[in-house]
Design an enzyme around this catalytic site. Structure first.
Site, PDB file in Angstrom:
ATOM      1  N   LYS A  54       0.884  -1.829  -0.018  1.00 40.47           N
ATOM      2  CA  LYS A  54       0.311  -0.118   0.182  1.00 40.47           C
ATOM      3  C   LYS A  54       0.892   1.146  -0.024  1.00 40.47           C
ATOM      4  O   LYS A  54       0.730   1.954  -0.747  1.00 40.47           O
ATOM      5  CB  LYS A  54      -0.984  -0.186   1.322  1.00 40.47           C
ATOM      6  CG  LYS A  54      -2.133  -1.283   1.123  1.00 40.47           C
ATOM      7  CD  LYS A  54      -2.684  -0.940   2.249  1.00 40.47           C
ATOM      8  CE  LYS A  54      -4.477  -2.127   2.519  1.00 40.47           C
ATOM      9  NZ  LYS A  54      -4.505  -2.846   3.848  1.00 40.47           N
ATOM     10  N   GLN A  98      -5.326  -1.565   9.676  1.00 45.73           N
ATOM     11  CA  GLN A  98      -5.228  -2.676   9.179  1.00 45.73           C
ATOM     12  C   GLN A  98      -5.541  -3.489   9.979  1.00 45.73           C
ATOM     13  O   GLN A  98      -4.921  -3.521  11.253  1.00 45.73           O
ATOM     14  CB  GLN A  98      -3.619  -2.886   8.776  1.00 45.73           C
ATOM     15  CG  GLN A  98      -3.532  -3.871   8.079  1.00 45.73           C
ATOM     16  CD  GLN A  98      -3.893  -4.917   6.539  1.00 45.73           C
ATOM     17  OE1 GLN A  98      -3.614  -3.840   6.123  1.00 45.73           O
ATOM     18  NE2 GLN A  98      -5.035  -5.607   6.630  1.00 45.73           N
ATOM     19  N   ASP A 121     -11.570   3.195   3.664  1.00 52.31           N
ATOM     20  CA  ASP A 121     -11.388   1.812   3.023  1.00 52.31           C
ATOM     21  C   ASP A 121     -13.541   1.622   3.710  1.00 52.31           C
ATOM     22  O   ASP A 121     -13.635   0.867   4.017  1.00 52.31           O
ATOM     23  CB  ASP A 121     -11.653   1.163   5.064  1.00 52.31           C
ATOM     24  CG  ASP A 121     -10.215   0.078   5.371  1.00 52.31           C
ATOM     25  OD1 ASP A 121      -9.730  -0.368   3.370  1.00 52.31           O
ATOM     26  OD2 ASP A 121      -9.895  -0.442   5.996  1.00 52.31           O
TER      27      ASP A 121
END
Ligand code: NDP
Length: 297
Positions: A54, A98, A121
């Site tokens: 990422k 995460q 997200d």
């Protein structure tokens, strides 16, 4: 019939190019550099690989990448304090924590402490509600990537029968909402669904998000249907070693379907591309600027 292979790797590269073009405009015209902050707790090897790639791709499209690696024992208070700092930081337009988090932390509490406008997200309860009510939201990356590939392949999805196998909050449910938003007739199947083969056989679009290797065989697929395989499963090879497979049995499904995404090289690469797309969208919105076209739902 032999299915058209939907090349997620190539499509993700075109998404990243669009993101990079928009980043260049933001920098050159407005003097703004979009920034993505990724928070990782602990040493989980898979999470470390995700976070590394990422960060690398964030920089490649011209954005700032801020990595925060914390000890697995980090307290909830410390993590919430970091998120509050990132929420207030004008250089940070997207925040990703995460998952999965270590067991002593309340994931819902942590995710819902992220500013919804920076929640790239799309897991914050506000964004879930906005998506469910058809309002502008941050959309979860994996379902957004699936939607982009479906729109690219079919143009309009209106009136198509879509079956989403899996009802998780991160894939199945938001995927179903997005397909409904594009006027599909949507069925969500799960572990308690009766006669799953018959349900899947009704589908013009099958999205498989289960996490069970090759569980959907070709004889469940309506001829000509599109199969989007979200599953990522590692299985043993007969000759030793392992390989990645999806939730669909690729060879038998490809023999019947009209189009199919491979694993690897299908949905996976789209997920990170959509994370970058969401970050540039969040940055544009935060600055009251026009959103990039084709990068949101
Ligand atoms: P979850 O484990 O959270 O959800 C799995 C879903 O599958 C559940 O809703 C479950 O039903 C359903 N299910 C389980 N067994 C069956 C069955 N026999 N028949 C029908 N439905 C069943 O998984 P995720 O949604 O997080 O992920 C799904 C897959 O997608 C995984 O392989 C994951 O690795 C992959 N993934 C890939 C991503 C990518 O970037 N390509 C990103 C995210 C996930 P129930 O609710 O009834 O238990």
């Amino acid at each position: 019939m032999t299915a058209t292979v939907i090349d997620g790797k190539a499509f993700a590269a075109t998404v990243r190019t669009k993101v990079a073009e928009h980043v260049t405009r933001l920098k050159e015209v407005h003097g703004i550099t979009p920034g993505l902050a990724v928070v990782l707790l602990g040493e989980d090897p898979a999470s470390q690989v995700y976070v590394r790639s990422k960060g690398k791709m964030t920089v490649e499209v011209g954005m700032n990448s801020f990595e925060h690696k914390l000890d697995a024992q980090t307290s909830e208070a410390e993590l919430l304090a970091l998120i509050a700092k990132l929420n207030a930081d004008p250089d940070v337009h997207g925040i990703l924590v995460q998952l999965p988090l270590p067991g002593h932390l309340d994931s819902d509490l942590v995710i819902n402490s992220i500013d919804p406008a920076k929640d790239v997200d799309g897991f914050h309860v506000s964004n879930v509600g906005l998506l469910g009510t058809g309002q502008k939201s941050m959309v979860p990356c994996t379902p957004l990537g699936c939607l982009m590939m479906l729109r690219d392949h079919h143009g309009s999805l209106s009136g198509m029968n879509a079956v989403v196998v899996g009802r998780s909050n991160i894939v199945g449910k938001p995927m179903a909402q997005l397909l409904l938003g594009d006027s599909c007739t949507v069925t969500i199947a799960h572990s308690r669904t009766k006669d799953l083969p018959a349900v899947v056989r009704q589908a013009d679009i099958v999205v498989a998000a289960v996490g069970r290797p090759q569980m959907i065989p070709g004889d469940w697929i309506k001829p000509g249907a599109t199969v989007i395989d979200v599953g990522i499963n590692r299985i043993d090879k007969p000759e030793g070693g392992t390989r990645l497979v999806g939730d669909a049995d690729y060879d038998s499904c490809a023999a019947v379907a009209g189009a199919i995404t491979p694993v690897p090289g299908g949905v996976g690469p789209m997920t990170i591309a959509c994370l970058l797309a969401n970050t540039v969208t969040a940055c544009s919105r935060a600055n009251g600027l026009k959103e990039p076209e084709g990068l949101t739902a």
